[in-house]
Motif scaffolding. Sequence first.
Motif, PDB file in Angstrom:
ATOM      1  N   ASN A  12      -5.424  -0.699  24.930  1.00 35.85           N
ATOM      2  CA  ASN A  12      -4.565  -1.560  25.376  1.00 35.85           C
ATOM      3  C   ASN A  12      -5.431  -3.135  25.179  1.00 35.85           C
ATOM      4  O   ASN A  12      -4.802  -4.006  25.024  1.00 35.85           O
ATOM      5  CB  ASN A  12      -3.847  -1.464  26.891  1.00 35.85           C
ATOM      6  N   ARG A  54       1.761   0.580  23.367  1.00 36.09           N
ATOM      7  CA  ARG A  54       1.024  -0.216  24.780  1.00 36.09           C
ATOM      8  C   ARG A  54       1.809   0.061  25.848  1.00 36.09           C
ATOM      9  O   ARG A  54       1.250   0.313  26.816  1.00 36.09           O
ATOM     10  CB  ARG A  54       1.132  -1.691  24.186  1.00 36.09           C
ATOM     11  N   ARG A 148       1.259  -4.699  27.515  1.00 39.61           N
ATOM     12  CA  ARG A 148       0.153  -4.209  28.363  1.00 39.61           C
ATOM     13  C   ARG A 148       0.669  -4.079  29.768  1.00 39.61           C
ATOM     14  O   ARG A 148       0.182  -2.817  30.270  1.00 39.61           O
ATOM     15  CB  ARG A 148      -1.037  -5.077  28.332  1.00 39.61           C
TER      16      ARG A 148
END
Length: 240
Positions: A12, A54, A148
């Motif tokens: 990430n 993500r 994220r």
Amino acid sequence: MSQGPPGAGRLNDLPDNSPRVRSAVAELRRRAEAEPGRRWPQPLTDSFLVRFLRARDFHLDLAWRLLKNYQKWRIECPEISADLQPSSVLGLLHAGYHGVLRSRDPQGSRVLIYRIGQWDPKLFTAYDVFRVSLITSELIVKEIETQRNGVKAIFDLQGWRFAHAFQISPAVAKKIAAVLTVHMHGNNYMQSLTEHFPISILPQEYGGEEVSIEELAKEWTDFIMASADYLQSISVVAQE
């Protein structure tokens, strides 16, 4: 590649063009393109697919499941997802129903506010209300930090009436429940909110030090309106 690669969580932090991220994106695209007869609501570009990776810390099986669920929901809920033009919900936006905080919370999450009392059920259906949520989701999911760190939502239920509840039929509730989890705050919501969010990012009406919710709502409405071309482009794809 049935499981996330070693150190998947650290992926990430890597840029989109890193070899490990590109490899994971390529595998997710391979799975999508191998699905016979499946219609995807958006082109399978790198920037589109990496969102799902993500969101699941680059665990491919989980990202693949999330992508399929997203596609299924977009196709099966045209009442909400087919027309993402801001003009379809302009009255709700101008009423100050929805705003997004300027700053993220300490975990890096975007923070959204929905004010039920600003929703006039005589003018807008529950589908319209949740279309606002989808519009915002489609815009902020383009942000790497949001991919994220996710999103948190504050639902202000002041002004809730039976007319609002009447709009939420079992069919509507089932479709909404497929994509939305709601956490409720009671009457002492200002205290409970400041337990979850720093006062520096909350609007004044919610015990914070930021500008008013009205100003935040206007800022976000302006951003949505400026994004009309993009929203139209993914609406057209969903309708095909």
